[in-house]
Design a protein around this motif. Sequence first.
Motif, PDB file in Angstrom:
ATOM      1  N   LEU A 110       0.935  -1.221   0.195  1.00 49.22           N
ATOM      2  CA  LEU A 110       0.051   0.092  -0.032  1.00 49.22           C
ATOM      3  C   LEU A 110       0.748   1.180  -0.012  1.00 49.22           C
ATOM      4  O   LEU A 110       0.400   2.410  -0.484  1.00 49.22           O
ATOM      5  N   ALA A 111       1.983   1.053   0.464  1.00 54.77           N
ATOM      6  CA  ALA A 111       2.945   2.137   0.368  1.00 54.77           C
ATOM      7  C   ALA A 111       4.000   2.245  -0.598  1.00 54.77           C
ATOM      8  O   ALA A 111       5.100   2.770  -0.774  1.00 54.77           O
ATOM      9  N   ASP A 112       3.871   1.438  -1.632  1.00 54.64           N
ATOM     10  CA  ASP A 112       5.001   1.038  -2.490  1.00 54.64           C
ATOM     11  C   ASP A 112       5.266   2.271  -3.249  1.00 54.64           C
ATOM     12  O   ASP A 112       4.483   3.227  -3.742  1.00 54.64           O
ATOM     13  N   PRO A 113       6.268   2.600  -3.791  1.00 50.70           N
ATOM     14  CA  PRO A 113       6.802   3.513  -4.377  1.00 50.70           C
ATOM     15  C   PRO A 113       6.253   3.754  -5.796  1.00 50.70           C
ATOM     16  O   PRO A 113       6.409   4.826  -6.505  1.00 50.70           O
ATOM     17  N   ASP A 114       5.964   2.589  -6.591  1.00 46.94           N
ATOM     18  CA  ASP A 114       5.416   2.645  -7.888  1.00 46.94           C
ATOM     19  C   ASP A 114       3.760   2.923  -7.492  1.00 46.94           C
ATOM     20  O   ASP A 114       3.265   2.230  -7.163  1.00 46.94           O
ATOM     21  N   THR A 115       3.593   3.923  -8.398  1.00 45.94           N
ATOM     22  CA  THR A 115       1.796   4.041  -8.569  1.00 45.94           C
ATOM     23  C   THR A 115       1.291   2.987  -8.936  1.00 45.94           C
ATOM     24  O   THR A 115       0.020   2.649  -8.162  1.00 45.94           O
ATOM     25  N   GLU A 116       1.434   2.203 -10.167  1.00 38.03           N
ATOM     26  CA  GLU A 116       0.709   1.257 -10.210  1.00 38.03           C
ATOM     27  C   GLU A 116       0.431   0.105  -9.271  1.00 38.03           C
ATOM     28  O   GLU A 116      -0.482  -0.640  -8.961  1.00 38.03           O
ATOM     29  N   ALA A 117       1.659  -0.268  -8.590  1.00 41.72           N
ATOM     30  CA  ALA A 117       1.645  -1.276  -7.626  1.00 41.72           C
ATOM     31  C   ALA A 117       0.752  -0.705  -6.444  1.00 41.72           C
ATOM     32  O   ALA A 117       0.027  -1.542  -5.930  1.00 41.72           O
ATOM     33  N   ARG A 118       1.225   0.641  -6.021  1.00 39.21           N
ATOM     34  CA  ARG A 118       0.091   0.885  -5.218  1.00 39.21           C
ATOM     35  C   ARG A 118      -1.289   1.083  -5.158  1.00 39.21           C
ATOM     36  O   ARG A 118      -1.929   0.711  -4.448  1.00 39.21           O
ATOM     37  N   ARG A 119      -1.492   1.193  -6.654  1.00 35.45           N
ATOM     38  CA  ARG A 119      -3.099   1.460  -6.879  1.00 35.45           C
ATOM     39  C   ARG A 119      -3.390   0.033  -6.879  1.00 35.45           C
ATOM     40  O   ARG A 119      -4.654  -0.231  -6.231  1.00 35.45           O
ATOM     41  N   ALA A 120      -2.792  -1.112  -7.171  1.00 36.26           N
ATOM     42  CA  ALA A 120      -3.206  -2.484  -7.381  1.00 36.26           C
ATOM     43  C   ALA A 120      -3.439  -3.127  -5.794  1.00 36.26           C
ATOM     44  O   ALA A 120      -4.630  -3.499  -5.706  1.00 36.26           O
ATOM     45  N   ALA A 121      -2.719  -2.483  -4.987  1.00 37.65           N
ATOM     46  CA  ALA A 121      -3.054  -2.884  -3.505  1.00 37.65           C
ATOM     47  C   ALA A 121      -4.229  -2.043  -3.125  1.00 37.65           C
ATOM     48  O   ALA A 121      -4.905  -2.656  -2.285  1.00 37.65           O
ATOM     49  N   ALA A 122      -4.475  -0.706  -3.375  1.00 36.88           N
ATOM     50  CA  ALA A 122      -5.433  -0.002  -2.840  1.00 36.88           C
ATOM     51  C   ALA A 122      -6.858  -0.665  -3.295  1.00 36.88           C
ATOM     52  O   ALA A 122      -7.985  -0.778  -2.556  1.00 36.88           O
ATOM     53  N   LEU A 123      -6.740  -1.229  -4.623  1.00 34.11           N
ATOM     54  CA  LEU A 123      -7.941  -1.719  -5.075  1.00 34.11           C
ATOM     55  C   LEU A 123      -8.321  -2.960  -4.487  1.00 34.11           C
ATOM     56  O   LEU A 123      -9.588  -3.391  -4.379  1.00 34.11           O
ATOM     57  N   ARG A 124      -7.411  -3.786  -3.836  1.00 32.54           N
ATOM     58  CA  ARG A 124      -7.817  -4.939  -2.855  1.00 32.54           C
ATOM     59  C   ARG A 124      -8.038  -4.393  -1.531  1.00 32.54           C
ATOM     60  O   ARG A 124      -9.197  -5.163  -0.820  1.00 32.54           O
ATOM     61  N   ALA A 125      -7.297  -3.632  -1.042  1.00 30.82           N
ATOM     62  CA  ALA A 125      -7.497  -3.097   0.443  1.00 30.82           C
ATOM     63  C   ALA A 125      -8.772  -2.143   0.535  1.00 30.82           C
ATOM     64  O   ALA A 125      -9.433  -2.296   1.747  1.00 30.82           O
ATOM     65  N   CYS A 126      -9.436  -1.459  -0.429  1.00 28.17           N
ATOM     66  CA  CYS A 126     -10.472  -0.840  -0.096  1.00 28.17           C
ATOM     67  C   CYS A 126     -11.835  -1.589   0.253  1.00 28.17           C
ATOM     68  O   CYS A 126     -12.663  -1.008   0.539  1.00 28.17           O
ATOM     69  N   VAL A 127     -11.766  -2.915   0.047  1.00 32.56           N
ATOM     70  CA  VAL A 127     -13.169  -3.606   0.662  1.00 32.56           C
ATOM     71  C   VAL A 127     -13.103  -3.415   2.114  1.00 32.56           C
ATOM     72  O   VAL A 127     -14.365  -3.567   2.406  1.00 32.56           O
ATOM     73  N   ASP A 128     -12.317  -3.146   2.766  1.00 35.62           N
ATOM     74  CA  ASP A 128     -12.199  -2.974   4.238  1.00 35.62           C
ATOM     75  C   ASP A 128     -12.049  -1.543   4.735  1.00 35.62           C
ATOM     76  O   ASP A 128     -11.775  -1.305   5.972  1.00 35.62           O
ATOM     77  N   ASP A 129     -12.066  -0.486   3.654  1.00 30.34           N
ATOM     78  CA  ASP A 129     -11.370   0.715   4.026  1.00 30.34           C
ATOM     79  C   ASP A 129     -12.037   1.837   3.281  1.00 30.34           C
ATOM     80  O   ASP A 129     -12.084   2.047   2.321  1.00 30.34           O
ATOM     81  N   GLY A 130     -13.198   2.530   4.268  1.00 27.83           N
ATOM     82  CA  GLY A 130     -13.924   3.350   3.486  1.00 27.83           C
ATOM     83  C   GLY A 130     -13.275   4.745   2.797  1.00 27.83           C
ATOM     84  O   GLY A 130     -13.432   5.130   1.728  1.00 27.83           O
ATOM     85  N   ALA A 131     -12.213   4.985   3.716  1.00 30.60           N
ATOM     86  CA  ALA A 131     -11.481   6.198   3.524  1.00 30.60           C
ATOM     87  C   ALA A 131     -10.479   5.898   1.993  1.00 30.60           C
ATOM     88  O   ALA A 131     -10.659   6.829   1.230  1.00 30.60           O
ATOM     89  N   LEU A 132     -10.109   4.608   1.951  1.00 29.22           N
ATOM     90  CA  LEU A 132      -9.213   4.396   0.632  1.00 29.22           C
ATOM     91  C   LEU A 132     -10.441   4.315  -0.584  1.00 29.22           C
ATOM     92  O   LEU A 132      -9.953   4.720  -1.764  1.00 29.22           O
ATOM     93  N   THR A 133     -11.440   3.876  -0.168  1.00 28.05           N
ATOM     94  CA  THR A 133     -12.454   3.709  -1.394  1.00 28.05           C
ATOM     95  C   THR A 133     -12.880   5.147  -1.888  1.00 28.05           C
ATOM     96  O   THR A 133     -12.885   5.364  -3.073  1.00 28.05           O
ATOM     97  N   ASP A 134     -12.927   6.283  -0.992  1.00 30.54           N
ATOM     98  CA  ASP A 134     -13.160   7.515  -1.334  1.00 30.54           C
ATOM     99  C   ASP A 134     -12.017   8.261  -2.101  1.00 30.54           C
ATOM    100  O   ASP A 134     -12.390   8.669  -3.008  1.00 30.54           O
ATOM    101  N   GLU A 135     -10.956   7.803  -1.811  1.00 35.58           N
ATOM    102  CA  GLU A 135      -9.818   8.298  -2.408  1.00 35.58           C
ATOM    103  C   GLU A 135      -9.591   7.616  -3.828  1.00 35.58           C
ATOM    104  O   GLU A 135      -9.320   8.428  -4.940  1.00 35.58           O
ATOM    105  N   LEU A 136      -9.858   6.397  -3.996  1.00 39.77           N
ATOM    106  CA  LEU A 136      -9.928   5.842  -5.291  1.00 39.77           C
ATOM    107  C   LEU A 136     -10.976   6.254  -6.312  1.00 39.77           C
ATOM    108  O   LEU A 136     -10.913   6.687  -7.366  1.00 39.77           O
ATOM    109  N   LEU A 137     -12.378   6.430  -5.523  1.00 40.01           N
ATOM    110  CA  LEU A 137     -13.467   6.956  -6.495  1.00 40.01           C
ATOM    111  C   LEU A 137     -13.119   8.603  -6.830  1.00 40.01           C
ATOM    112  O   LEU A 137     -13.354   8.970  -8.043  1.00 40.01           O
TER     113      LEU A 137
END
Length: 464
Positions: A166-193
């Motif tokens: 989730l803290a990966d220096p690469d944007t795509e790797a970080r986004r791929a992690a966020a797309l998985r983690a957002c299932v349990d994280d409302g703030a991360l969902t808002d950020e992705l949306l």
Amino acid sequence: MTDVRHDILKGLARNPAAPNGVLLRLLSPEASSAWFWLCLRPDPPAELVDAMINHPDFRVRGSIAESWNADPADRARLVDDPEPKVRMALASGPEPFRTDVAPLPDAAYERLLSDPDKDVRYWAVRSRSIPPRILAGYADHADAAVRAAVCGVWDGLTPATRETLLADPDTEARRAAALRACVDDGALTDELLDTLDKWPREDVLMKGRLTRATAERLVASEDSEERHAVASNPSLPPDLVARLASDPEHHVRLAISVRPDLTEDERAAVDYRVDPKDRTGPVRWVWNLGADDIDVLRRCATSSHVLLRRSAAANRHLPADLVEPLAHDEDFAVRLLTCEYQPAAPADALLAMVLEWAGYTRADMLARPQFPRKGLVRYAEDENPSVRMLAVYDPDASPELIERLSHDPSSGVRYTAAGDPRLPLARIEELLTESDTAQPAAGNPALPVEVMHRLLDESVPGVQ
């Protein structure tokens, strides 16, 4: 012979009676049209596999690298092939229709994931057959594309590894992690949306945990596609589910009607419709039910909601006692999906389906061991050629009937009859000269070996 040469070569490549001598001759450059078909042979002989793995043309080696019939240990011998395209074919792996493929040996994946060519690494991490436990071990890979792909096995990663990704220096790797983690994280969902484009954003709408404020905003959206996507979201509060159940758009109400948290009475209260011939995709959460979810799967299979029954029919974990009722369901698509996806679909249902339907999975149904072949000669006079051809599959069909069907006005019927070993050799040889039937005639197991070699002499002269 010239006009049908390639069809004859393809037919010989698939002929179950073709000996190694014939198969090896098909590896000549002049017979390149047969190379792909050689890889479709079930249980290819070791001598043929060895010849393909060591063939000078990389296209042959690439074909065997992605063959689902070759032993994975044999395919793994190509892991250090000098041609990157061969290693890419090995890395991506076979993708047969609706069939799982045994993985390569662990050591092969380790080599592919450290391959100097980034395209090889790219395909290796996206292979359908790579075991999740192997992929999970590469979260610290130097290639960001590999780290991003590791997020696909999110549930198998440790909490510490997830935080690192989730803290990966690469944007795509970080986004791929966020797309998985957002299932349990409302703030991360808002950020992705706020940042994502259409497709990944739709995925987040469907599965990301929603804060109350975000859920209310989305349910009130003027964009019906947003409302449709969020209608499937597991975290949508019950009162907002109820609001979307009366949405003015039918596709939104339909999405609500298949939610897992609704009772049968609540589903029935939603105003939705599904036409018997509608070809809708499986409901995602039903498709994903596993061996530990049998009770839920039972409820889906016996639901009054046809989309839940259709989706249960396509689930590989469907209990055996539910196959029979779904195979005789009132809905055509439920019956079709049961016959397509359930290996134990009852014989009478398979026959009824091939009589009613001529789609691309019909051949798979005809090949099932329980398909009722005896008595099919009764269809030999049917006006529908797709039904008439069934007579060829009857083990009691006479050679005279098979020969008559090989002269049928329908090319499909002639094609089916051309591969039947009950045909006399003289008729098989006639069919070898016709473009509609040359391939199945060359694949006819009744073809003598000396005729196979003669055909090769005529089709690829000079090749021994």
